[in-house]
Scaffold this motif. Sequence first.
Motif, short mmCIF file in Angstrom:
data_model
loop_
_atom_site.label_atom_id
_atom_site.label_comp_id
_atom_site.label_asym_id
_atom_site.label_seq_id
_atom_site.Cartn_x
_atom_site.Cartn_y
_atom_site.Cartn_z
N GLN A 53 -17.94 54.17 -39.12
CA GLN A 53 -17.31 55.45 -38.98
C GLN A 53 -16.90 56.03 -40.65
OE1 GLN A 53 -14.95 54.01 -34.97
NE2 GLN A 53 -13.82 55.20 -36.63
N GLU B 122 -10.71 61.37 -35.11
CA GLU B 122 -12.00 60.49 -35.16
C GLU B 122 -12.35 60.20 -33.84
OE1 GLU B 122 -13.14 57.28 -38.60
OE2 GLU B 122 -11.05 57.61 -38.31
N ASN C 155 -14.64 58.22 -31.60
CA ASN C 155 -15.68 57.26 -31.60
C ASN C 155 -16.00 56.76 -30.12
OD1 ASN C 155 -13.82 55.41 -30.79
ND2 ASN C 155 -13.38 54.23 -32.82
N SER D 153 -21.44 61.35 -38.26
CA SER D 153 -22.31 60.57 -39.03
C SER D 153 -22.82 61.11 -40.34
CB SER D 153 -23.57 60.07 -38.44
OG SER D 153 -22.86 59.30 -37.29
N THR E 129 -18.15 60.27 -34.05
CA THR E 129 -18.78 59.22 -34.59
C THR E 129 -18.90 58.11 -33.58
OG1 THR E 129 -18.46 57.62 -36.62
CG2 THR E 129 -16.51 58.32 -35.24
N PHE E 130 -19.07 56.77 -34.34
CA PHE E 130 -19.91 55.64 -33.51
C PHE E 130 -19.16 54.43 -34.17
CE2 PHE E 130 -22.53 52.38 -32.04
CZ PHE E 130 -22.64 52.63 -30.72
N ARG E 131 -18.54 53.71 -33.62
CA ARG E 131 -18.01 52.40 -33.83
C ARG E 131 -19.00 51.35 -33.80
NH1 ARG E 131 -15.40 48.69 -30.68
NH2 ARG E 131 -14.49 50.11 -29.38
N ASP E 132 -19.63 50.86 -34.97
CA ASP E 132 -20.81 49.94 -34.74
C ASP E 132 -20.32 48.67 -34.83
OD1 ASP E 132 -23.27 48.99 -34.36
OD2 ASP E 132 -23.91 49.24 -36.57
N TYR F 247 -28.22 56.39 -32.40
CA TYR F 247 -27.04 56.17 -33.47
C TYR F 247 -27.77 56.24 -34.65
CZ TYR F 247 -24.18 53.30 -36.65
OH TYR F 247 -23.66 52.92 -37.79
#
Length: 332
Positions: free
Chosen positions: A53, A181, A183, A217, A246-249, A269
């Motif tokens: 993020q 934000e 995610n 991203s 976004t993406f919480r990796d 992703y």
Amino acid sequence: MHTSTREPESTTLTNTPLELFRRMTLARRLDERIPALQEAGLIKGPMHLGIGQEAVGIGATSVLDRGDLVTATHRPHALYVGCGLPLGPTLAEMMGRAGGQGKGRGGHMLVGDRDHGLLGPSGIVGHSLLLAVGHGLAHKRAREGRVTLCVTGDGSVNSGAFNESLNMLALWQLPVVVLVENNGYGLSVRLDRHVYETELHRRGAAYGVPAVRVDGSDVEAVRDAVAGAFVRARTGGGPTLVEAVTFRDCAFSGADRGGYRQEDEWEGYVDPVELAAARLRAAGTSPEDLARVTGEVDAELDEAVAFATASPWPDPADMRVYAAQWDGEDPR
């Protein structure tokens, strides 16, 4: 000696592609370093990391000028880096040491830094919006062209704080940019299980607030969207809602038991740090220059960790908030 402080600067010095890459790399390396510090017993308790993020916090804060303010969420490390907080004291705060911004009282998600415009985050969902209304009103009354960046998460959009604050921001036309934000998860609850309309920027229309959705991203896309919203706010145009997808990796926190995500969620992703690096290479930045930046970031983190671990523990006498004198008789 610890990591040097950086006063908030003109936006022209903080939003170049290479500087954005450096800051995202610093935020990523910080979050990658924290688990090792936990394993070593230097940091206690669950941490809320933001791996994946980084582009949102770094892109958004790159448009800040002196006097602007930021209200933040419980996953704030990219904002710490983007606002220019000195990482030595910040890590000391995470370790509960006296050299931290809060003298060890706050921990990782409660770091506030007045000199860098960051108001203390907290774990209360939606709290940042309530603070933003007050500070936005103060900005408007001061007539100095200041703006508050209010960062919140997708888990807050059904809260009274989110909806009541958005209404007040619109009603009073306050210079606030609300950055959601998104995610995709409120802790372990998937977005489509608690929100019918998953394009969260559409909520702005109900309050007459202009809104935009952006790829979270893409640090340059986030920067440009927030920059446009800041121009509008500074010139009396009122609030804007920006949704960054976004993406919480990483896990929600160290207490995350997992089991709620599907394997195919990682398909498509895009790692924001790798995307920024690829663009820099395509624009002519050499691999050696990118490696040099990464090396400088690692050295900066080493210095910050050394400062934090060398920082003393707080004096117990300083940790007491209130102590009543008692002579042995019932004080009632």
